[in-house]
Design a protein around this motif. Sequence first.
Motif: not given
Length: 158
Positions: A37-40, A48-50, A68-70
């Motif tokens: 859930l947190f990831k959502r 733009g970070a994932v 995190f990555g971007r």
Amino acid sequence: MKNQTTVERKSERELVATRTFNAPPRFVFEACTRPELFKRWWAPKSMGAVLLSCEMDARTGGGYRLEFGRGDSKPMAFFGRYVEVIPNLRLVWTNEESGDGAVTTVTFEENGGGTRLVWQELHPSGEAADDAAAGMEGAMPEQFEQLDELLAPGAGRA
């Protein structure tokens, strides 16, 4: 009426964000402690970070690690340990990725069928709080808006 996020500087070292969600505390707590859930909701979409990975052992003494990555940039990791976990009421964790890491305390207060969430960060110095303030003011309202969307009826929160 749409719920608003407030971000305030409470003292030289303390930043506090507050928002009311239209969901009971147990749902809001789960969204803050269950990785799927947190990831959502945690990574602000506009930046733009994932959130590439999310590990959470949400119990007193447990740990967490977020990566995190971007784009093509090197991933950034945030990690620490849970100091206190009282289900549906309170979370306290350390932020250990730098020497200026804060202690974060989140409370979940029942509020007329909803939840008043108070997110407090206590930084080791005023300078560290200064550095964190712009990020909190810029990101937290969007993050909480994304959490609001996740918590909406029919949004598949569970």
